[in-house]
Design a protein around this motif. Structure first.
Motif, PDB file in Angstrom:
ATOM      1  N   ILE A   6       0.841  -1.193   0.000  1.00  0.00           N
ATOM      2  CA  ILE A   6       0.000   0.000   0.000  1.00  0.00           C
ATOM      3  C   ILE A   6       0.878   1.246   0.000  1.00  0.00           C
ATOM      4  O   ILE A   6       1.896   1.287   0.687  1.00  0.00           O
ATOM      5  CB  ILE A   6      -0.975   0.019   1.203  1.00  0.00           C
ATOM      6  CG1 ILE A   6      -1.949   1.193   1.091  1.00  0.00           C
ATOM      7  CG2 ILE A   6      -0.238   0.018   2.521  1.00  0.00           C
ATOM      8  CD1 ILE A   6      -3.116   1.113   2.058  1.00  0.00           C
ATOM      9  N   PRO A   8       0.255   5.354   0.398  1.00  0.00           N
ATOM     10  CA  PRO A   8      -0.607   6.524   0.527  1.00  0.00           C
ATOM     11  C   PRO A   8      -0.013   7.684  -0.263  1.00  0.00           C
ATOM     12  O   PRO A   8       1.209   7.845  -0.326  1.00  0.00           O
ATOM     13  CB  PRO A   8      -0.594   6.826   2.026  1.00  0.00           C
ATOM     14  CG  PRO A   8       0.679   6.242   2.520  1.00  0.00           C
ATOM     15  CD  PRO A   8       1.009   5.089   1.620  1.00  0.00           C
ATOM     16  N   THR A  34      -1.869  -1.159  -3.779  1.00  0.00           N
ATOM     17  CA  THR A  34      -3.035  -0.339  -3.480  1.00  0.00           C
ATOM     18  C   THR A  34      -2.551   1.077  -3.257  1.00  0.00           C
ATOM     19  O   THR A  34      -1.653   1.313  -2.448  1.00  0.00           O
ATOM     20  CB  THR A  34      -3.785  -0.836  -2.225  1.00  0.00           C
ATOM     21  OG1 THR A  34      -4.331  -2.130  -2.504  1.00  0.00           O
ATOM     22  CG2 THR A  34      -4.910   0.109  -1.840  1.00  0.00           C
ATOM     23  N   LEU A  36      -3.565   4.661  -1.901  1.00  0.00           N
ATOM     24  CA  LEU A  36      -4.526   5.228  -0.971  1.00  0.00           C
ATOM     25  C   LEU A  36      -4.455   6.744  -1.029  1.00  0.00           C
ATOM     26  O   LEU A  36      -3.408   7.335  -0.776  1.00  0.00           O
ATOM     27  CB  LEU A  36      -4.232   4.760   0.458  1.00  0.00           C
ATOM     28  CG  LEU A  36      -5.048   5.416   1.573  1.00  0.00           C
ATOM     29  CD1 LEU A  36      -6.536   5.099   1.412  1.00  0.00           C
ATOM     30  CD2 LEU A  36      -4.539   4.975   2.929  1.00  0.00           C
ATOM     31  N   VAL A  38      -5.908   9.933   0.802  1.00  0.00           N
ATOM     32  CA  VAL A  38      -6.597  10.311   2.027  1.00  0.00           C
ATOM     33  C   VAL A  38      -6.959  11.786   1.946  1.00  0.00           C
ATOM     34  O   VAL A  38      -6.090  12.636   1.771  1.00  0.00           O
ATOM     35  CB  VAL A  38      -5.730  10.057   3.279  1.00  0.00           C
ATOM     36  CG1 VAL A  38      -6.467  10.485   4.539  1.00  0.00           C
ATOM     37  CG2 VAL A  38      -5.330   8.599   3.364  1.00  0.00           C
ATOM     38  N   VAL A  90      -7.950   3.352  -3.500  1.00  0.00           N
ATOM     39  CA  VAL A  90      -8.907   3.552  -2.413  1.00  0.00           C
ATOM     40  C   VAL A  90      -8.838   5.017  -2.000  1.00  0.00           C
ATOM     41  O   VAL A  90      -7.756   5.585  -1.879  1.00  0.00           O
ATOM     42  CB  VAL A  90      -8.566   2.652  -1.198  1.00  0.00           C
ATOM     43  CG1 VAL A  90      -9.498   2.929  -0.030  1.00  0.00           C
ATOM     44  CG2 VAL A  90      -8.606   1.189  -1.591  1.00  0.00           C
ATOM     45  N   ALA A  92     -10.090   7.565   1.054  1.00  0.00           N
ATOM     46  CA  ALA A  92     -10.608   7.574   2.425  1.00  0.00           C
ATOM     47  C   ALA A  92     -10.601   8.995   2.965  1.00  0.00           C
ATOM     48  O   ALA A  92      -9.773   9.812   2.559  1.00  0.00           O
ATOM     49  CB  ALA A  92      -9.754   6.675   3.317  1.00  0.00           C
ATOM     50  N   HIS A  94     -10.187  10.989   6.509  1.00  0.00           N
ATOM     51  CA  HIS A  94      -9.757  10.794   7.896  1.00  0.00           C
ATOM     52  C   HIS A  94      -8.954  12.004   8.320  1.00  0.00           C
ATOM     53  O   HIS A  94      -8.262  12.611   7.503  1.00  0.00           O
ATOM     54  CB  HIS A  94      -8.903   9.531   8.026  1.00  0.00           C
ATOM     55  CG  HIS A  94      -8.927   8.946   9.393  1.00  0.00           C
ATOM     56  ND1 HIS A  94      -8.282   9.512  10.462  1.00  0.00           N
ATOM     57  CD2 HIS A  94      -9.524   7.841   9.879  1.00  0.00           C
ATOM     58  CE1 HIS A  94      -8.477   8.783  11.539  1.00  0.00           C
ATOM     59  NE2 HIS A  94      -9.242   7.757  11.205  1.00  0.00           N
ATOM     60  N   ALA A 100      -5.613   6.341   8.827  1.00  0.00           N
ATOM     61  CA  ALA A 100      -6.266   5.896   7.590  1.00  0.00           C
ATOM     62  C   ALA A 100      -5.415   4.850   6.880  1.00  0.00           C
ATOM     63  O   ALA A 100      -5.938   3.864   6.358  1.00  0.00           O
ATOM     64  CB  ALA A 100      -6.519   7.081   6.663  1.00  0.00           C
ATOM     65  N   THR A 104      -6.738   1.014   6.354  1.00  0.00           N
ATOM     66  CA  THR A 104      -6.874   0.527   4.980  1.00  0.00           C
ATOM     67  C   THR A 104      -5.941  -0.648   4.728  1.00  0.00           C
ATOM     68  O   THR A 104      -6.323  -1.623   4.075  1.00  0.00           O
ATOM     69  CB  THR A 104      -6.596   1.657   3.962  1.00  0.00           C
ATOM     70  OG1 THR A 104      -7.445   2.769   4.267  1.00  0.00           O
ATOM     71  CG2 THR A 104      -6.850   1.199   2.539  1.00  0.00           C
ATOM     72  N   ALA A 107      -7.638  -3.613   6.244  1.00  0.00           N
ATOM     73  CA  ALA A 107      -8.818  -4.018   5.470  1.00  0.00           C
ATOM     74  C   ALA A 107      -8.443  -4.661   4.142  1.00  0.00           C
ATOM     75  O   ALA A 107      -9.141  -5.558   3.668  1.00  0.00           O
ATOM     76  CB  ALA A 107      -9.716  -2.804   5.226  1.00  0.00           C
ATOM     77  N   GLN A 108      -7.343  -4.226   3.539  1.00  0.00           N
ATOM     78  CA  GLN A 108      -6.920  -4.733   2.240  1.00  0.00           C
ATOM     79  C   GLN A 108      -5.929  -5.896   2.357  1.00  0.00           C
ATOM     80  O   GLN A 108      -5.443  -6.401   1.349  1.00  0.00           O
ATOM     81  CB  GLN A 108      -6.271  -3.601   1.420  1.00  0.00           C
ATOM     82  CG  GLN A 108      -7.194  -2.437   1.117  1.00  0.00           C
ATOM     83  CD  GLN A 108      -8.172  -2.786   0.025  1.00  0.00           C
ATOM     84  OE1 GLN A 108      -7.851  -3.479  -0.919  1.00  0.00           O
ATOM     85  NE2 GLN A 108      -9.387  -2.287   0.161  1.00  0.00           N
TER      86      GLN A 108
END
Length: 147
Positions: A6, A8, A34, A36, A38, A90, A92, A94, A100, A104, A107-108
């Protein structure tokens, strides 16, 4: 090795570079990525409410930042397509980026976080920003911080 990474991003140059490097690492180890985004709510801080301009509209400010992120996300999407890496995106909302990212990543089912560093320069030298420090302190996953 890592199976799901991931990254961000906040649309800054450091965030875009982190996605570029995340794509390279994911390609090298045959992992999914992924991205992310935010969206952090802006909260004016003031000791005196009269210091916040009446013309300031939180909803308009938030929508403007969403539009900025969409433009960056379009650029990132083109990078992802060119890379050939399996990737999801994704978004999000937050107040704390670090929280966040952790939520995430859980969750992922990610197993590596690649975090762009926003370095600060202080009297004592360079340091990472507070959200990166918060993530490093609380994350159960390995975190690769890019400088």
């Amino acid at each position: 090795m890592y199976k799901h990474i991931i990254v961000p991003t906040d649309g800054t140059e450091a965030g875009v570079r982190a996605v570029e490097q995340g794509l390279e690492i994911a390609r090298a180890v045959n992992a999914r990525l992924t991205i992310l985004t935010v969206l952090q709510a802006f909260q004016p801080i003031s000791f005196a409410p009269e210091m916040v301009p009446e013309s300031f509209d939180l909803e308009t400010e938030f929508k403007d930042r969403q539009q900025d992120h969409r433009q960056t996300d379009d650029h990132l999407e083109r990078m992802v397509r060119a890379s050939g890496v399996t990737c999801s995106h994704v978004v999000a909302e937050h107040f704390h980026l670090a929280d966040a990212v952790r939520a995430t990543a859980d969750a992922q089912a990610c197993d590596l976080i690649i975090m762009p560093a926003h370095e600060r320069y202080t009297l004592l030298g360079r340091s990472v920003d507070s959200e990166t420090a918060r993530l490093l302190a609380k994350s159960k996953l390995p975190v690769l911080v890019l400088h």
